[in-house]
Design an enzyme around this catalytic site. Sequence first.
Site, PDB file in Angstrom:
ATOM      1  N   ILE A   4      47.920  -0.410  39.590  1.00  0.00           N
ATOM      2  CA  ILE A   4      49.132  -1.100  40.029  1.00  0.00           C
ATOM      3  C   ILE A   4      49.910  -1.745  38.885  1.00  0.00           C
ATOM      4  O   ILE A   4      51.081  -2.034  39.011  1.00  0.00           O
ATOM      5  CB  ILE A   4      48.889  -2.154  41.146  1.00  0.00           C
ATOM      6  CG1 ILE A   4      47.924  -3.241  40.693  1.00  0.00           C
ATOM      7  CG2 ILE A   4      48.474  -1.513  42.446  1.00  0.00           C
ATOM      8  CD1 ILE A   4      48.040  -4.503  41.544  1.00  0.00           C
ATOM      9  N   LYS A   5      49.214  -1.989  37.766  1.00  0.00           N
ATOM     10  CA  LYS A   5      49.971  -2.555  36.649  1.00  0.00           C
ATOM     11  C   LYS A   5      49.352  -2.135  35.331  1.00  0.00           C
ATOM     12  O   LYS A   5      48.148  -2.244  35.142  1.00  0.00           O
ATOM     13  CB  LYS A   5      49.971  -4.088  36.735  1.00  0.00           C
ATOM     14  CG  LYS A   5      50.973  -4.700  35.788  1.00  0.00           C
ATOM     15  CD  LYS A   5      50.782  -6.172  35.505  1.00  0.00           C
ATOM     16  CE  LYS A   5      51.594  -6.566  34.269  1.00  0.00           C
ATOM     17  NZ  LYS A   5      51.087  -7.770  33.624  1.00  0.00           N
ATOM     18  N   GLY A   7      49.365  -3.223  31.612  1.00  0.00           N
ATOM     19  CA  GLY A   7      49.814  -4.359  30.807  1.00  0.00           C
ATOM     20  C   GLY A   7      49.396  -4.207  29.368  1.00  0.00           C
ATOM     21  O   GLY A   7      48.595  -3.337  29.022  1.00  0.00           O
ATOM     22  N   ALA A   8      49.944  -5.063  28.526  1.00  0.00           N
ATOM     23  CA  ALA A   8      49.611  -5.033  27.106  1.00  0.00           C
ATOM     24  C   ALA A   8      48.126  -5.381  26.914  1.00  0.00           C
ATOM     25  O   ALA A   8      47.460  -4.833  26.039  1.00  0.00           O
ATOM     26  CB  ALA A   8      50.486  -6.013  26.345  1.00  0.00           C
ATOM     27  N   GLU A   9      47.630  -6.275  27.756  1.00  0.00           N
ATOM     28  CA  GLU A   9      46.247  -6.724  27.604  1.00  0.00           C
ATOM     29  C   GLU A   9      45.250  -5.830  28.343  1.00  0.00           C
ATOM     30  O   GLU A   9      44.076  -5.820  28.014  1.00  0.00           O
ATOM     31  CB  GLU A   9      46.098  -8.165  28.125  1.00  0.00           C
ATOM     32  CG  GLU A   9      46.827  -9.200  27.287  1.00  0.00           C
ATOM     33  CD  GLU A   9      46.355  -9.195  25.828  1.00  0.00           C
ATOM     34  OE1 GLU A   9      45.133  -9.191  25.612  1.00  0.00           O
ATOM     35  OE2 GLU A   9      47.208  -9.195  24.927  1.00  0.00           O
ATOM     36  N   ILE A  12      45.525  -3.089  35.710  1.00  0.00           N
ATOM     37  CA  ILE A  12      45.060  -3.679  36.964  1.00  0.00           C
ATOM     38  C   ILE A  12      45.016  -2.577  38.028  1.00  0.00           C
ATOM     39  O   ILE A  12      45.987  -1.838  38.188  1.00  0.00           O
ATOM     40  CB  ILE A  12      46.029  -4.786  37.449  1.00  0.00           C
ATOM     41  CG1 ILE A  12      46.303  -5.821  36.356  1.00  0.00           C
ATOM     42  CG2 ILE A  12      45.547  -5.427  38.741  1.00  0.00           C
ATOM     43  CD1 ILE A  12      45.296  -6.918  36.238  1.00  0.00           C
ATOM     44  N   ASP A 117      48.856 -19.909  30.839  1.00  0.00           N
ATOM     45  CA  ASP A 117      49.853 -18.853  31.080  1.00  0.00           C
ATOM     46  C   ASP A 117      50.579 -19.115  32.401  1.00  0.00           C
ATOM     47  O   ASP A 117      50.557 -18.298  33.321  1.00  0.00           O
ATOM     48  CB  ASP A 117      49.159 -17.483  31.090  1.00  0.00           C
ATOM     49  CG  ASP A 117      50.141 -16.329  30.921  1.00  0.00           C
ATOM     50  OD1 ASP A 117      51.313 -16.577  30.579  1.00  0.00           O
ATOM     51  OD2 ASP A 117      49.739 -15.162  31.142  1.00  0.00           O
TER      52      ASP A 117
END
Length: 206
Positions: A4-5, A7-9, A12, A117
């Site tokens: 679903i995502k 990301g840079a890190e 997900i 964050d």
Amino acid sequence: MKLIKKGAEGDIYTTKFGSDPAILKTRKVKPYRHPTLDNKIRKQRTIREASMLAEAKSVGIRTPLVYQVNTSDCTILMQRIDGVMVRNLDGSKLKSACMQIGKITATLHKNGIVHGDLTTSNFISKNNKIYAIDFGLAQKSVRVEDHAVDLRLFKEILGSAHVQIMDSLWKSFLSGYKSVVGLERLNKILNQLSIIEGRGRYARME
Ligand SMILES: Nc1ncnc2c1ncn2[C@@H]1O[C@H](COP(=O)(O)OP(=O)(O)O)[C@@H](O)[C@H]1O
Ligand SMILES: [Mg+2]
């Protein structure tokens, strides 16, 4: 599993834990870091995130339940909160969410937890209740300076993502925050915030 995502890190995925909706949060290998150091950082953030999610829950904050932590592939399997990211709310729902986020932030701070964050993408609204997620950068601290840095990020996010109504959202956040820590502590933090922002003067709330 469904992505679903990205990301840079890390990525997900939505998945299941038994029959319960779950989220698998992964942490990407960073090729530019030395492998030993990279492993250490990813492992540390994974453990930190899982333990901070649990610690926040223990002081009364709604957070996803942690189902499994895997420190060798650096993943966390957690409860999926099927709601709406606060980022995607508007109008009075957004305003009330900001007040709740203020209360949540203050409760964390009061218990010596800095989220690290605070953005409107890291809170999920479900049945008008707000859940806090994404504790990968959380830390233990009771210092005014660290609490002010937490607030500063949230204020910046309001200024970029929710610019038209930033003032009213920031006021809601502060009134939620104040309701938990009291006026004296809030003013200490706002004073520190104005120093960080380079204004160096008191920005008091009455
Ligand atoms: N437990 C969860 N339940 C529902 N959605 C989640 C959950 N965890 C993460 N998400 C979704 O995935 C996005 C990214 O997860 P997050 O933990 O914030 O990682 P990142 O470090 O990539 O920001 C969130 O903004 C949210 O939309
Ligand atoms: Mg996030």
